[in-house]
Design a protein around this motif. Structure first.
Motif, PDB file in Angstrom:
ATOM      1  N   LEU A  30       0.833  -1.196   0.000  1.00  0.00           N
ATOM      2  CA  LEU A  30       0.000   0.000   0.000  1.00  0.00           C
ATOM      3  C   LEU A  30       0.868   1.247   0.000  1.00  0.00           C
ATOM      4  O   LEU A  30       0.638   2.184  -0.770  1.00  0.00           O
ATOM      5  N   TYR A  31       1.891   1.259   0.828  1.00  0.00           N
ATOM      6  CA  TYR A  31       2.795   2.405   0.914  1.00  0.00           C
ATOM      7  C   TYR A  31       3.475   2.662  -0.432  1.00  0.00           C
ATOM      8  O   TYR A  31       3.544   3.810  -0.888  1.00  0.00           O
ATOM      9  N   GLU A  32       3.970   1.605  -1.076  1.00  0.00           N
ATOM     10  CA  GLU A  32       4.639   1.758  -2.378  1.00  0.00           C
ATOM     11  C   GLU A  32       3.718   2.413  -3.404  1.00  0.00           C
ATOM     12  O   GLU A  32       4.125   3.319  -4.128  1.00  0.00           O
ATOM     13  N   VAL A  33       2.481   1.948  -3.472  1.00  0.00           N
ATOM     14  CA  VAL A  33       1.529   2.490  -4.441  1.00  0.00           C
ATOM     15  C   VAL A  33       1.175   3.931  -4.095  1.00  0.00           C
ATOM     16  O   VAL A  33       1.156   4.803  -4.972  1.00  0.00           O
ATOM     17  N   ILE A  34       0.926   4.200  -2.834  1.00  0.00           N
ATOM     18  CA  ILE A  34       0.558   5.545  -2.392  1.00  0.00           C
ATOM     19  C   ILE A  34       1.675   6.542  -2.711  1.00  0.00           C
ATOM     20  O   ILE A  34       1.421   7.634  -3.239  1.00  0.00           O
ATOM     21  N   VAL A  35       2.906   6.165  -2.414  1.00  0.00           N
ATOM     22  CA  VAL A  35       4.051   7.043  -2.694  1.00  0.00           C
ATOM     23  C   VAL A  35       4.171   7.287  -4.199  1.00  0.00           C
ATOM     24  O   VAL A  35       4.407   8.417  -4.640  1.00  0.00           O
TER      25      VAL A  35
END
Length: 74
Positions: A30-35
Motif C-alpha cells: 500500500l505504501y509503495e503504491v501511495i508514494v
C-alpha cells in the motif's frame, strides 16, 4: 453494472495495489503504491489502514477482505 463486471472491477482494483500478486495486500505494498501516486502517507498510516481493513486478522488484506469493505460501502 452486472455482477460479473463488478467482480472483475473489484479484482482489478485490488490487483492495482497487490504489487507482488500474492493475493494479500500488505502495508508495504500500500505504501509503495501511495508514494508512487504522490500521496503523502507514512508507513505507519498505511499499517493502520491495513489493520482497519483486515477482517480476518492475518495482517494483510485479502481479496475477500477487500470485497467485504467495498460491499459495506455500497
Amino acid at each position: 453494472m452486472e455482477l460479473g463486471d463488478l467482480a472483475q472491477f473489484l479484482r482489478s482494483a485490488f490487483q492495482a495495489f497487490n504489487v507482488d500478486e500474492d493475493e494479500a495486500l500488505t502495508a508495504t505494498e500500500l505504501y509503495e503504491v501511495i508514494v508512487n501516486l504522490g500521496i503523502e502517507l507514512s508507513p505507519e498510516d498505511c499499517q493502520g489502514v491495513i489493520a482497519s481493513m483486515d477482517a480476518d486478522g492475518d495482517g494483510a488484506v485479502s481479496l475477500d477482505d477487500f470485497k467485504l469493505i467495498i460491499n459495506s460501502l455500497l
